[in-house]
Design a protein around this motif. Structure first.
Motif, PDB file in Angstrom:
ATOM      1  N   UNK A 167       0.553  -1.349   0.055  1.00  0.00           N
ATOM      2  CA  UNK A 167       0.298  -0.061  -0.018  1.00  0.00           C
ATOM      3  C   UNK A 167       0.669   1.048  -0.396  1.00  0.00           C
ATOM      4  N   UNK A 168       1.789   1.267   0.651  1.00  0.00           N
ATOM      5  CA  UNK A 168       2.429   2.496   0.717  1.00  0.00           C
ATOM      6  C   UNK A 168       3.442   2.600  -0.794  1.00  0.00           C
ATOM      7  N   UNK A 169       3.974   1.445  -0.678  1.00  0.00           N
ATOM      8  CA  UNK A 169       4.550   1.862  -2.284  1.00  0.00           C
ATOM      9  C   UNK A 169       3.927   1.709  -3.140  1.00  0.00           C
ATOM     10  N   UNK A 170       2.272   1.508  -2.975  1.00  0.00           N
ATOM     11  CA  UNK A 170       1.453   2.139  -4.494  1.00  0.00           C
ATOM     12  C   UNK A 170       1.221   3.354  -4.402  1.00  0.00           C
ATOM     13  N   UNK A 171       0.970   4.393  -3.003  1.00  0.00           N
ATOM     14  CA  UNK A 171       0.845   5.655  -2.687  1.00  0.00           C
ATOM     15  C   UNK A 171       1.948   6.222  -3.447  1.00  0.00           C
ATOM     16  N   UNK A 172       3.317   5.572  -2.718  1.00  0.00           N
ATOM     17  CA  UNK A 172       4.436   6.527  -3.522  1.00  0.00           C
ATOM     18  C   UNK A 172       4.482   6.074  -4.938  1.00  0.00           C
ATOM     19  N   UNK A 173       4.180   5.579  -5.567  1.00  0.00           N
ATOM     20  CA  UNK A 173       4.169   5.345  -7.264  1.00  0.00           C
ATOM     21  C   UNK A 173       3.455   6.276  -8.345  1.00  0.00           C
ATOM     22  N   UNK A 174       1.823   5.848  -7.491  1.00  0.00           N
ATOM     23  CA  UNK A 174       1.820   7.752  -7.619  1.00  0.00           C
ATOM     24  C   UNK A 174       1.575   8.557  -7.753  1.00  0.00           C
ATOM     25  N   UNK A 175       2.183   9.057  -6.488  1.00  0.00           N
ATOM     26  CA  UNK A 175       2.694  10.125  -5.487  1.00  0.00           C
ATOM     27  C   UNK A 175       3.982  10.509  -6.973  1.00  0.00           C
ATOM     28  N   UNK A 176       4.332   9.665  -7.496  1.00  0.00           N
ATOM     29  CA  UNK A 176       6.208  10.389  -8.430  1.00  0.00           C
ATOM     30  C   UNK A 176       5.076  10.726  -9.607  1.00  0.00           C
ATOM     31  N   UNK A 177       4.610   9.459 -10.034  1.00  0.00           N
ATOM     32  CA  UNK A 177       3.780  10.190 -11.702  1.00  0.00           C
ATOM     33  C   UNK A 177       3.276  10.995 -11.159  1.00  0.00           C
ATOM     34  N   UNK A 178       2.274  11.204 -10.157  1.00  0.00           N
ATOM     35  CA  UNK A 178       1.500  12.928 -10.244  1.00  0.00           C
ATOM     36  C   UNK A 178       2.552  14.564 -10.672  1.00  0.00           C
ATOM     37  N   UNK A 179       3.373  13.923  -9.199  1.00  0.00           N
ATOM     38  CA  UNK A 179       3.730  15.430  -9.615  1.00  0.00           C
ATOM     39  C   UNK A 179       4.699  15.582 -10.539  1.00  0.00           C
ATOM     40  N   UNK A 180       4.943  14.444 -11.342  1.00  0.00           N
ATOM     41  CA  UNK A 180       6.279  14.081 -13.159  1.00  0.00           C
ATOM     42  C   UNK A 180       5.251  14.921 -14.312  1.00  0.00           C
ATOM     43  N   UNK A 181       3.393  14.372 -14.395  1.00  0.00           N
ATOM     44  CA  UNK A 181       2.358  14.156 -14.816  1.00  0.00           C
ATOM     45  C   UNK A 181       2.364  15.844 -14.846  1.00  0.00           C
ATOM     46  N   UNK A 182       2.117  16.280 -13.484  1.00  0.00           N
ATOM     47  CA  UNK A 182       1.681  17.916 -13.319  1.00  0.00           C
ATOM     48  C   UNK A 182       2.658  18.832 -13.839  1.00  0.00           C
ATOM     49  N   UNK A 183       4.413  18.821 -13.909  1.00  0.00           N
ATOM     50  CA  UNK A 183       4.714  18.924 -14.348  1.00  0.00           C
ATOM     51  C   UNK A 183       4.987  19.360 -15.798  1.00  0.00           C
ATOM     52  N   UNK A 184       4.643  17.920 -16.254  1.00  0.00           N
ATOM     53  CA  UNK A 184       4.757  18.065 -18.126  1.00  0.00           C
ATOM     54  C   UNK A 184       3.659  18.879 -18.524  1.00  0.00           C
ATOM     55  N   UNK A 185       2.213  18.559 -17.792  1.00  0.00           N
ATOM     56  CA  UNK A 185       1.206  19.638 -18.253  1.00  0.00           C
ATOM     57  C   UNK A 185       1.105  20.821 -18.400  1.00  0.00           C
TER      58      UNK A 185
END
Length: 521
Positions: free
Chosen positions: A473-491
């Motif tokens: 669960x912790x690992x999944x949350x971290x993966x989503x957070x990393x993907x989220x901030x990178x996606x936010x930057x690209x947008x």
């Protein structure tokens, strides 16, 4: 004659999967009954017969067998860093704790080099100069993210007896393997660009050498060290331990001489969302993420732990994970302080200025001390980065070459692109290259973390070291957070139609002049 009081049971496992027990009933008679196949025999066609002799007089436990791990698409034919594999002796799992702690000490310092390399200097310098103490919280969050993910990498190397590259090669289709390899080689080139520029820039300021000369010297020195030190992983650990101790000491002395407002520092450690709409703030946060949670460090940690000659049994692997984890955790605390200090100094000198902190006016007189630390940082980081590149290249592909030629090829692939790019752009583009390299590392991080979490969550591949549900669960949350901030930057880059860079392009306080903000900030 009295019959001996012995019960004989023979358990026979054939290639067809049928397992039966033939037992002496004590009256010269034999009884036969089917048995369920033991877990250790699953998918192990090479084990055809197992004989167990049970006597009432013997109660000693059977010797523990090597922990068998299956579930892989391909069989691993080579060891990770085979020249260093199992070269450092480790005690028995039942030995005294201090013997086990000593055996696994030092590996954490090899990993820590990536957390105080010139990329961290650049990212933290820009964050401090552009936003004061605001991004200290990002440094803290990234550090704990890295702490968790490196433990997963450590677990993979121990549980699967493969590094992350080998695990991907043996678990995924060839197309995915090639894609991951290309992305990871790009990250190695990006990281080594920052390392080479950091080392060469320090040489330029200290000795007046041109940037290209500093790059050539660094590359030659790195090749020499890897040629001789990799066969003695302990020697490499001692070498990098000096650096990991030096930089926190240097910055601690600076903070004693120029103390910050510790109340503001504490406030900066609290996550703040006020700047999320500021594009440059997001770019600085991305750079800190890429500089701290470096993708190739995950490959490195999963490999170097295998240099320890611990028993490849369930108990031995658990010992390796426990003590390897303590070693990493304690080592990382040291570089966490160094990372925070690297941000605090430029925040005081450039964001708040001498009006608030008058003593920052003395920093130019301490520049040689800072430059010396930067030189060692760039040099050692290039050594470790190139070693990680070797692990990635050898792990994704099994080259039918002699070991020395395979190492030469892997190391050349790792460092040559970075040396060429850094040499072509020269000092004029050094700051821009540093900033871009850290952004690339952040964007590529997802492609290392997702396989890591997936593989360590597979019981067939990890055995007793498989991730439990809380870890998943912790690992999944971290993966989503990393993907989220990178996606936010690209947008935001797409919306603004520009490649957003961190606020300041620089390596640290290495001159009396104030660096210029990067374009787009």
């Amino acid at each position: 004659m009295t019959k001996p009081d012995v019960n004989l049971e023979i358990v026979i496992g054939g290639l067809d999967g049928q397992v039966v027990s033939v037992r002496n009933d004590g009256n010269n008679g034999l009884t036969q009954r089917p048995l369920s196949r033991e877990n250790e025999l699953k998918n192990r066609a090479s084990i055809s017969n197992v004989v167990k002799v049970l006597t009432p007089q013997s109660h000693s436990p059977a010797p523990e067998q090597p922990a068998l791990i299956d579930g892989w698409v391909r069989k691993n034919q080579t060891h990770s860093l085979d020249e260093a594999y199992s070269t450092v002796s480790s005690p028995d799992p039942d030995a005294n704790w201090y013997k086990k702690a000593f055996a696994f000490s030092g590996l954490g310092f090899i990993i820590c080099v990536g957390y105080i390399d010139p990329g961290n200097w650049s990212a933290n310098f820009s964050a401090g100069a552009g936003f004061g103490f605001e991004l200290l919280s990002m440094v803290l969050l990234c550090h704990f993210t890295a702490l968790f993910l490196q433990l997963l990498a450590l677990k993979l190397g121990i549980g699967a007896d493969r590094d992350l590259a080998q695990a991907c090669r043996d678990a995924y289709p060839k197309g995915i393997v090639i894609t991951l390899w290309v992305i990871m080689e790009t990250t190695i080139a990006a990281a080594n660009i920052a390392h080479l520029i950091g080392s060469a820039s320090a040489m330029a300021s200290l000795f007046g050498l041109p940037l290209w000369a500093g790059i050539i010297i660094t590359v030659g020195d790195v090749a020499f060290i890897l040629m001789f030190c990799i066969k003695s992983i302990r020697a490499l650990e001692i070498l990098v331990a000096i650096l990991c101790l030096l930089i926190p000491i240097v910055y601690t002395l600076l903070l004693v001489f120029i103390p910050p407002n510790w109340t503001l520092v504490a406030i900066g450690l609290i996550p703040n969302s006020n700047y999320l709409l500021n594009s440059t703030f997001v770019a600085d946060a991305i750079a800190i993420l890429g500089a701290t949670v470096m993708p190739h460090n995950l490959f490195l940690h999963s490999s170097v732990i295998q240099s320890r000659k611990y028993p490849r049994t369930t108990k031995g692997k658990q010992m390796a994970f426990n003590y390897g984890g303590w070693d990493w955790g304690l080592s990382s605390l040291l570089v966490l302080w160094g990372n925070l200090a690297i941000l605090i100094i430029p925040a005081m000198s450039l964001f708040y200025g001498p009006t608030v902190y008058p003593r920052v006016a003395y920093l130019p007189y301490l520049s040689k001390l800072i430059l010396s630390a930067l030189l060692l940082s760039g040099h050692h980081a290039t050594v470790i980065g190139t070693l990680a590149g070797q692990i990635i290249t050898e792990g994704f592909f099994e080259f039918p070459l002699k070991p020395w030629l395979r190492r030469l090829l892997a190391q050349t692939v790792s460092i040559a692109p970075a040396a060429i790019v850094a040499g072509v752009y020269g000092s004029a583009g050094a700051g821009m290259l540093m900033s871009i390299s850290q952004v690339i590392l952040s964007l590529a991080l997802t492609f290392a973390v997702v396989p890591l979490v997936h593989l360590t969550s597979s019981r067939n591949k990890m055995g007793s070291l498989v991730n439990g549900w809380p870890v998943r669960i912790i690992a999944t949350v971290l993966v989503l957070a990393i993907m989220g901030i990178n996606t936010h930057y690209l947008i935001r880059c797409i919306l603004l139609q520009t490649f957003i860079l961190p606020a300041y392009a620089g390596l640290g306080i290495i001159s009396t002049s104030t660096p210029s903000p990067s374009p787009g900030s």
